[in-house]
Scaffold this motif. Structure first.
Motif, PDB file in Angstrom:
ATOM      1  N   LYS A 284       0.894  -1.291  -0.067  1.00  0.00           N
ATOM      2  CA  LYS A 284       0.020   0.055   0.047  1.00  0.00           C
ATOM      3  C   LYS A 284       0.873   1.322   0.158  1.00  0.00           C
ATOM      4  O   LYS A 284       1.904   1.229   0.609  1.00  0.00           O
ATOM      5  CB  LYS A 284      -0.876  -0.052   1.267  1.00  0.00           C
ATOM      6  CG  LYS A 284      -1.929  -1.142   1.033  1.00  0.00           C
ATOM      7  CD  LYS A 284      -2.748  -1.123   2.426  1.00  0.00           C
ATOM      8  CE  LYS A 284      -3.930  -2.044   2.419  1.00  0.00           C
ATOM      9  NZ  LYS A 284      -4.713  -2.202   3.564  1.00  0.00           N
ATOM     10  N   HIS A 285       0.306   2.241  -0.559  1.00  0.00           N
ATOM     11  CA  HIS A 285       1.186   3.442  -0.836  1.00  0.00           C
ATOM     12  C   HIS A 285       0.345   4.799  -0.020  1.00  0.00           C
ATOM     13  O   HIS A 285      -0.829   4.685  -0.365  1.00  0.00           O
ATOM     14  CB  HIS A 285       1.334   3.878  -2.292  1.00  0.00           C
ATOM     15  CG  HIS A 285       2.232   2.772  -2.946  1.00  0.00           C
ATOM     16  ND1 HIS A 285       3.602   2.479  -2.915  1.00  0.00           N
ATOM     17  CD2 HIS A 285       1.824   1.762  -3.595  1.00  0.00           C
ATOM     18  CE1 HIS A 285       3.931   1.645  -3.525  1.00  0.00           C
ATOM     19  NE2 HIS A 285       2.990   1.054  -4.247  1.00  0.00           N
ATOM     20  N   ASP A 287       0.312   7.699  -0.872  1.00  0.00           N
ATOM     21  CA  ASP A 287      -0.183   8.917  -1.638  1.00  0.00           C
ATOM     22  C   ASP A 287      -0.942   8.573  -2.788  1.00  0.00           C
ATOM     23  O   ASP A 287      -1.458   9.174  -3.581  1.00  0.00           O
ATOM     24  CB  ASP A 287       1.287   9.332  -2.308  1.00  0.00           C
ATOM     25  CG  ASP A 287       2.075   8.254  -3.137  1.00  0.00           C
ATOM     26  OD1 ASP A 287       1.696   7.118  -2.636  1.00  0.00           O
ATOM     27  OD2 ASP A 287       2.547   8.526  -3.946  1.00  0.00           O
ATOM     28  N   ASN A 439       7.133  -1.042   3.610  1.00  0.00           N
ATOM     29  CA  ASN A 439       7.447   0.106   3.039  1.00  0.00           C
ATOM     30  C   ASN A 439       8.839   0.489   3.238  1.00  0.00           C
ATOM     31  O   ASN A 439       9.738   0.962   2.649  1.00  0.00           O
ATOM     32  CB  ASN A 439       6.602   1.325   3.200  1.00  0.00           C
ATOM     33  CG  ASN A 439       5.227   1.229   2.170  1.00  0.00           C
ATOM     34  OD1 ASN A 439       5.481   0.485   1.121  1.00  0.00           O
ATOM     35  ND2 ASN A 439       4.205   1.883   2.727  1.00  0.00           N
ATOM     36  N   ASN A 443      12.035   0.669   1.027  1.00  0.00           N
ATOM     37  CA  ASN A 443      12.714   2.299   1.135  1.00  0.00           C
ATOM     38  C   ASN A 443      14.417   1.890   1.504  1.00  0.00           C
ATOM     39  O   ASN A 443      15.300   2.817   1.135  1.00  0.00           O
ATOM     40  CB  ASN A 443      12.278   3.091   1.963  1.00  0.00           C
ATOM     41  CG  ASN A 443      10.924   3.437   1.563  1.00  0.00           C
ATOM     42  OD1 ASN A 443      10.547   3.197   0.393  1.00  0.00           O
ATOM     43  ND2 ASN A 443      10.134   3.827   2.394  1.00  0.00           N
TER      44      ASN A 443
END
Length: 509
Positions: A284-285, A287, A439, A443
């Protein structure tokens, strides 16, 4: 008599390739006899073909369905019988009258014959003595070249293994329940007839026994699909799924074997892999609403690869099909290797045309059950499934002696990063990994393009790969590959050690 498929399947071309079907609006004795002769010769081991009468065609495909007038059917059938007697050696196709959309159609099934080469008169003119061998090429019936004539003669004593008579078996080794289950699955009109038909006649209709009334024996393909224990006749005709959680050098191995009729072991092995190997990842993001969804391996690619292995395996070779599940790849190995007509360059560039199929009858049954694709479309299906999932391209390999064939499906790049990240940090803070979010993990690594992912994934498994080899695998230009490697070096992920000829790649973690 009935054919082992249905008219709807033939009209849509879902399971039988268009090149193996010819449509006729009416019975044309001269043209149809040549086509029947060509299918019987079966020079490319396609498994023969079909003629459907009552269909108006355009460019080899159905255009309209006028059907056959009921009053003409009896006349057509009698004429077919008389005309087919003019084929030499003796050959009679299987004919069925089928109903579809409240109309009548005649289906002629002409499987590859055992006494080839077959010839038919050049014309139906009275007193015509000239005889011609006919063959099928693409979607056309043609006269063979001199080289193709030699091929026809050489094929006379080369009946494919799956179509040979098994002299060690008897009719009782074929199981009626398995046969009826298959006929029901493929919607064959033979299914209803099988309830009242003599068993031997049913087997003859399906072409899974020989035709000699005084010596009735099953064919190998019948035993492979419709015997409860085909391993009695084909030792190691099985699928072994072997998992190596800690790679090939590890101590832990999980092995499971699948036996029984070919369609059963194939489906059970695929279900096992689906439930125990395949995993989905959802990222999931913050933004955007859409999440990224992908699998470690797309099921469609595994399904097609394993079906191809079952299709092309040599069942006279006492070796199982082996599916090796490793931390970063799946290898599907079968024996023997690819046909000599398939080059190693063709495998590397995914440009393959197989001139002859090793098991034409096995392929015929698998395609009827929608377990494999048509001619030379399997590679494309695998490539498409991997591309849609964002996975690296597959690797197809065969050894120079053509003793084995290996399909390698590489894991999605995300799972490689996850695997490496866990291994690198396990001695530091195991709890950090458990509590870390997806995430945060992603990253920690530079964002890579699809080309960078493909190049890096290939180099990880081929430390001494040349630029030309990488270019052919990732299907990019040489200048694009050079730019990609330069970018990976700048991101600190790739280092070249040694010279251009003798050096190797180091992938930094």
């Amino acid at each position: 008599m009935a054919v082992p498929t249905n008219i709807k399947t033939l009209l849509t071309g879902n399971a039988v390739e268009w090149a193996r079907i010819e449509f006729k609006e009416t019975w044309d004795a001269e043209a149809s006899l040549k086509t029947i002769c060509a299918f019987a010769n079966d020079i490319d081991n396609w498994g023969g073909g079909y003629i459907v009468i009552g269909v108006k065609e355009k460019d080899g495909r159905p255009d309209s369905l006028p059907g056959v007038h009921p009053e003409k059917i009896d006349h057509y059938l009698k004429d077919m019988l008389n005309k087919c007697k003019r084929i030499q050696p003796e050959y009679l196709p299987i004919v069925e009258v089928a109903d579809f959309m409240e109309k009548k159609f005649i289906i002629i099934w002409a499987p590859g014959g055992y006494l080839r080469p077959y010839s038919s008169p050049k014309s139906m003119a009275k007193g015509e003595k000239e005889r011609v061998y006919y063959i099928r090429k693409m979607a056309s019936t043609i006269t063979p070249s001199e080289e193709e004539k030699r091929d026809l003669y050489s094929l006379a004593n080369k009946v494919p293994f799956d179509d040979r008579i098994n002299h060690e078996a008897s009719l009782t080794d074929l199981n009626l329940t398995l046969i009826q289950a298959y006929l029901k699955e493929v919607n064959s009109s033979l299914y209803e007839d099988s309830k009242n038909m003599e068993f031997i006649e049913l087997c003859r209709n399906m072409n899974i026994v020989n035709s000699l009334p005084e010596y009735t024996k099953p064919k190998n393909v019948g035993l492979m699909f419709f015997s409860l224990d085909p391993q009695r006749f084909f030792p190691y005709a099985q699928i072994d799924v072997v998992q190596f959680p800690d790679d090939l050098g590890g101590d832990k191995i999980i092995e499971k074997s699948f036996k029984g009729p070919l369609q059963q072991q194939l489906r059970e092995a695929l279900l096992y892999i689906h439930n125990t190997v395949i995993t989905e990842q959802i990222i999931k993001h913050p933004d955007r609403a859409e999440a990224d969804r992908f699998f470690n391996y797309p099921y469609a690619a595994i399904e097609e690869s394993l079906c191809n292995a079952v299709y092309h395996k040599g069942y006279d070779v006492r070796e199982p099909i082996e599916v090796r599940v490793l931390p970063n790849r799946i290898e599907i190995v079968s024996h023997p290797g690819a046909d000599r007509s398939i080059t190693e360059e063709g495998l590397r560039t995914y440009r393959v045309f197989n001139r002859r199929y090793r098991n034409r009858r096995i392929g015929e049954f698998l395609k009827e059950m929608h377990l494999t694709e048509g001619r030379n479309t399997g590679f494309r299906k695998i490539l498409n499934a991997l591309e849609q999932n964002g996975s690296p391209k597959p690797i197809f390999e065969t050894d120079p002696e053509r003793l084995s064939f290996c399909t390698t499906l590489r894991i999605h790049p995300y799972y490689i990063r996850q695997y490496e990240y866990r291994n690198d940090t396990v001695n530091d803070t195991v709890n950090d990994i458990v509590n870390d979010t997806v995430n945060d993990t992603v990253n920690k690594y530079p964002i890579l393009t699809k080309t960078e992912q493909s190049v890096l994934s290939y180099i990880m498994n081929h430390k001494q790969a040349t630029i030309d080899e990488i270019t052919s695998v990732v299907d990019k230009s040489k200048s694009s590959v050079n730019r990609t490697i330069k970018s990976l070096k700048s991101k600190g992920l790739l280092v070249r050690t040694g010279s251009a000829k003798t050096g190797f790649w180091n992938v930094k973690k």
